[in-house]
Design a protein around this motif. Structure first.
Motif, PDB file in Angstrom:
ATOM      1  N   GLY A 109       0.794  -1.226   0.000  1.00 25.11           N
ATOM      2  CA  GLY A 109       0.000   0.000   0.000  1.00 25.11           C
ATOM      3  C   GLY A 109       0.821   1.267   0.000  1.00 25.11           C
ATOM      4  O   GLY A 109       0.264   2.368  -0.017  1.00 25.11           O
ATOM      5  N   GLY A 110       2.145   1.141  -0.009  1.00 27.72           N
ATOM      6  CA  GLY A 110       2.988   2.322   0.025  1.00 27.72           C
ATOM      7  C   GLY A 110       2.872   3.207  -1.202  1.00 27.72           C
ATOM      8  O   GLY A 110       3.347   4.352  -1.192  1.00 27.72           O
ATOM      9  N   GLU A 111       2.207   2.693  -2.266  1.00 31.44           N
ATOM     10  CA  GLU A 111       2.020   3.499  -3.467  1.00 31.44           C
ATOM     11  C   GLU A 111       1.179   4.756  -3.203  1.00 31.44           C
ATOM     12  O   GLU A 111       1.138   5.674  -4.031  1.00 31.44           O
ATOM     13  N   CYS A 112       0.528   4.817  -2.042  1.00 34.29           N
ATOM     14  CA  CYS A 112      -0.302   5.983  -1.721  1.00 34.29           C
ATOM     15  C   CYS A 112       0.535   7.254  -1.612  1.00 34.29           C
ATOM     16  O   CYS A 112      -0.015   8.356  -1.622  1.00 34.29           O
ATOM     17  N   ARG A 113       1.850   7.112  -1.539  1.00 29.87           N
ATOM     18  CA  ARG A 113       2.692   8.307  -1.446  1.00 29.87           C
ATOM     19  C   ARG A 113       3.100   8.847  -2.817  1.00 29.87           C
ATOM     20  O   ARG A 113       3.808   9.843  -2.903  1.00 29.87           O
ATOM     21  N   LYS A 114       2.657   8.187  -3.880  1.00 27.23           N
ATOM     22  CA  LYS A 114       3.037   8.611  -5.225  1.00 27.23           C
ATOM     23  C   LYS A 114       2.463   9.990  -5.539  1.00 27.23           C
ATOM     24  O   LYS A 114       1.341  10.333  -5.167  1.00 27.23           O
ATOM     25  N   GLU A 115       3.211  10.771  -6.308  1.00 26.36           N
ATOM     26  CA  GLU A 115       2.812  12.134  -6.612  1.00 26.36           C
ATOM     27  C   GLU A 115       1.494  12.182  -7.372  1.00 26.36           C
ATOM     28  O   GLU A 115       0.643  13.045  -7.080  1.00 26.36           O
ATOM     29  N   ARG A 116       1.297  11.287  -8.333  1.00 23.23           N
ATOM     30  CA  ARG A 116       0.074  11.365  -9.138  1.00 23.23           C
ATOM     31  C   ARG A 116      -1.177  11.100  -8.303  1.00 23.23           C
ATOM     32  O   ARG A 116      -2.270  11.516  -8.679  1.00 23.23           O
ATOM     33  N   PHE A 117      -1.030  10.417  -7.158  1.00 20.78           N
ATOM     34  CA  PHE A 117      -2.170  10.250  -6.258  1.00 20.78           C
ATOM     35  C   PHE A 117      -2.331  11.475  -5.362  1.00 20.78           C
ATOM     36  O   PHE A 117      -3.423  12.048  -5.255  1.00 20.78           O
ATOM     37  N   GLY A 143      -3.843  -1.525  -6.153  1.00 20.68           N
ATOM     38  CA  GLY A 143      -3.223  -2.336  -5.114  1.00 20.68           C
ATOM     39  C   GLY A 143      -3.013  -1.610  -3.798  1.00 20.68           C
ATOM     40  O   GLY A 143      -2.419  -2.155  -2.873  1.00 20.68           O
ATOM     41  N   ALA A 144      -3.500  -0.376  -3.706  1.00 17.13           N
ATOM     42  CA  ALA A 144      -3.270   0.393  -2.476  1.00 17.13           C
ATOM     43  C   ALA A 144      -4.539   1.123  -2.039  1.00 17.13           C
ATOM     44  O   ALA A 144      -4.477   2.198  -1.452  1.00 17.13           O
ATOM     45  N   THR A 145      -5.700   0.531  -2.311  1.00 18.44           N
ATOM     46  CA  THR A 145      -6.964   1.217  -2.047  1.00 18.44           C
ATOM     47  C   THR A 145      -7.141   1.584  -0.580  1.00 18.44           C
ATOM     48  O   THR A 145      -7.557   2.694  -0.249  1.00 18.44           O
ATOM     49  N   MET A 146      -6.802   0.649   0.329  1.00 21.39           N
ATOM     50  CA  MET A 146      -6.986   0.935   1.757  1.00 21.39           C
ATOM     51  C   MET A 146      -6.071   2.062   2.223  1.00 21.39           C
ATOM     52  O   MET A 146      -6.476   2.927   3.008  1.00 21.39           O
ATOM     53  N   SER A 147      -4.846   2.065   1.719  1.00 24.80           N
ATOM     54  CA  SER A 147      -3.919   3.131   2.086  1.00 24.80           C
ATOM     55  C   SER A 147      -4.373   4.462   1.495  1.00 24.80           C
ATOM     56  O   SER A 147      -4.262   5.516   2.130  1.00 24.80           O
ATOM     57  N   CYS A 148      -4.903   4.420   0.274  1.00 24.41           N
ATOM     58  CA  CYS A 148      -5.420   5.647  -0.340  1.00 24.41           C
ATOM     59  C   CYS A 148      -6.621   6.172   0.430  1.00 24.41           C
ATOM     60  O   CYS A 148      -6.785   7.391   0.585  1.00 24.41           O
TER      61      CYS A 148
END
Length: 459
Positions: A109-117, A143-148
């Motif tokens: 879920g670490g993808e929630c830190r991506k700039e485009r999000f 793949g990171a819905t909960m983190s988002c």
């Protein structure tokens, strides 16, 4: 929005608190940390729109030129089963300016830190649709819905709290700033309160000035000098009793009976001169707080003895102003008399460089305490290539020369004002005192108790 740089690849921590605050406040804002309680109606709104919510938040207020430049909140939200920590920055109008991830404890879920999000939250407000997917206004990362969802909750909670509690309520009580000429100097008061409260504080200082001024012939102190013994009012009595206390505590390094010496050197009227030794010896016979007698409210001075409030008057003034503000319900204020500053709450204040006019030596953080600074640069004259400062040693009758400037932090203005003079005269920091001094060779000495609070310019 600037994307936070990942500081530990493969780790769970990306930003420290200080780095996160720098991201939100990149322009040198003064950042104040403050706990803010949600009013009942605000707490209900948070529960309805964000789920279970605390009723108290740690808020960071960025100020520039005394005005709020933005807010930040650091929140922990559950992602899947473990928490992540986010910072959300909001401008003074309530629009989101920055979102970043400080830490993420789940292994996915670490993808929630991506700039485009994160960029999707730019300019969002409490009225924005900040739900993720399913008709919401925020698109998740695969793949990171909960983190988002956790990020969106943090943004939603911050935007709502800032709007309802801070913009609508706190900013309605933005500090009042007023400046007036009193005691021969400008007094500036910045207070979280109304103008009427600040005016009451100015009136309190005027009352002190009317009691202890040695320039106003109608003052109570001037009457004491004429009549030699009077029943003193509360402000004059406080001045005399405090002076007796600090003169004894400092071994005479602070002593308001220095008035005959001040006149002899020409510092009162501005007609400067270097007196001969015999003149100084005569003036010294009238110096010494032990000559001042207090019996209840009755104050008596021997013939020739005079009191100069210059080394404690501003301190007594800021103390009186603080009492007036507290009585008016004010809990946060900065009372700035130039050489003496009293902080109600937490404030960062600058200490002047004694060698360069207009330059700051550094910044000192005060919290419910007072700072006084003494320096030979305030009043001086030159004669035959030698500089003579206005701060006189009451024991020798001559200008003190051991230091260039001193600053003392104490609970009250009267104490810090008197002790900053005493430290200047003695040229050393007394044991147990929160003091800073600058030597003539520009060496800076800082007491252990102040080192964590003081930051040199350029550091």
């Amino acid at each position: 929005m600037a994307l936070a740089v990942v500081l530990a690849l493969g780790g769970e921590t990306y930003l420290s608190k200080s780095e996160a605050l720098k991201l939100v406040f990149p322009n040198g804002e003064e950042v104040e940390e403050r706990w803010v309680d949600a009013d009942p109606d605000v707490h209900r709104a948070l529960e309805e729109r964000c789920g279970v919510s605390p009723s108290r938040f740690l808020v960071y207020l960025g100020r520039r030129d005394g005005k709020i430049a933005g807010y930040a909140m650091i929140l922990r939200e559950i992602t899947k089963t473990l928490p992540a920590t986010f910072i959300v920055g909001v401008d003074p109008a309530g629009a989101v300016t920055e979102v970043a991830v400080l830490s993420h404890e789940e292994h996915i879920g670490g993808e929630c830190r991506k700039e485009r999000f994160l960029r999707q939250f730019d300019g969002a407000t409490a009225a924005s649709n900040l739900k993720v997917g399913g008709g919401g206004g925020v698109l998740p990362m695969s793949g990171a819905t909960m983190s988002c969802n956790a990020v969106a909750r943090a943004v939603r909670r911050t935007a709502l709290f800032v709007k309802l509690q801070l913009v609508d309520k706190l900013q309605a009580r933005e500090p009042v700033r007023r400046k007036k000429l009193l005691m021969g100097s400008f007094l500036e008061i910045t207070a979280d309160g109304d103008a009427a409260a600040v005016e009451k504080a100015f009136d309190a200082v005027k009352r002190v000035e009317k009691a202890i001024s040695n320039y106003d012939e109608a003052s109570e102190l001037s009457r004491l000098h004429r009549e030699r013994a009077i029943e003193a009012g509360s402000d004059l009595l406080a001045f005399v009793n405090d002076s007796l206390r600090y003169a004894k505590e400092t071994g005479g390094a602070f002593d308001p009976t220095v008035a005959p010496l001040v006149r002899l050197w020409g510092f009162k009227e501005g007609r400067h001169r270097v007196p001969v030794d015999a003149e100084i010896e005569v003036a010294l016979k009238a110096v010494g707080m032990s000559k001042v007698k207090v019996d209840g409210r009755r104050v008596a001075l021997p013939e020739g003895v005079e009191l100069d409030p210059g080394a404690i008057g501003k301190g007594q003034g800021v103390d009186a102003a603080a009492v007036a503000l507290r009585e008016a319900g004010v809990t946060r204020a900065l009372i700035d008399f130039g050489s003496t500053q009293l902080a109600m709450g937490r404030w960062a204040v600058e200490i002047r460089d004694p060698f360069v006019e207009g330059k700051s030596l550094g910044t000192l953080t005060l919290e419910n305490e007072t700072l006084s600074t003494s320096g030979g640069y305030e009043k001086f004259f030159e004669k035959d290539g030698k500089t003579y400062g206005h701060i006189l040693d009451p024991r020798t009758g001559r200008p003190a020369e051991r230091v260039a400037a001193t600053s003392v932090v104490a609970p009250t203005g009267a104490e810090s004002d008197a002790l900053s003079t005493a430290v200047y005269v003695d040229g050393k920091i007394p044991a147990g005192r929160a003091a800073l001094l600058v030597r003539p060779d520009r060496t800076v000495e800082v007491a252990e108790s102040l080192r964590a609070k003081f930051r040199r310019s350029g550091e």
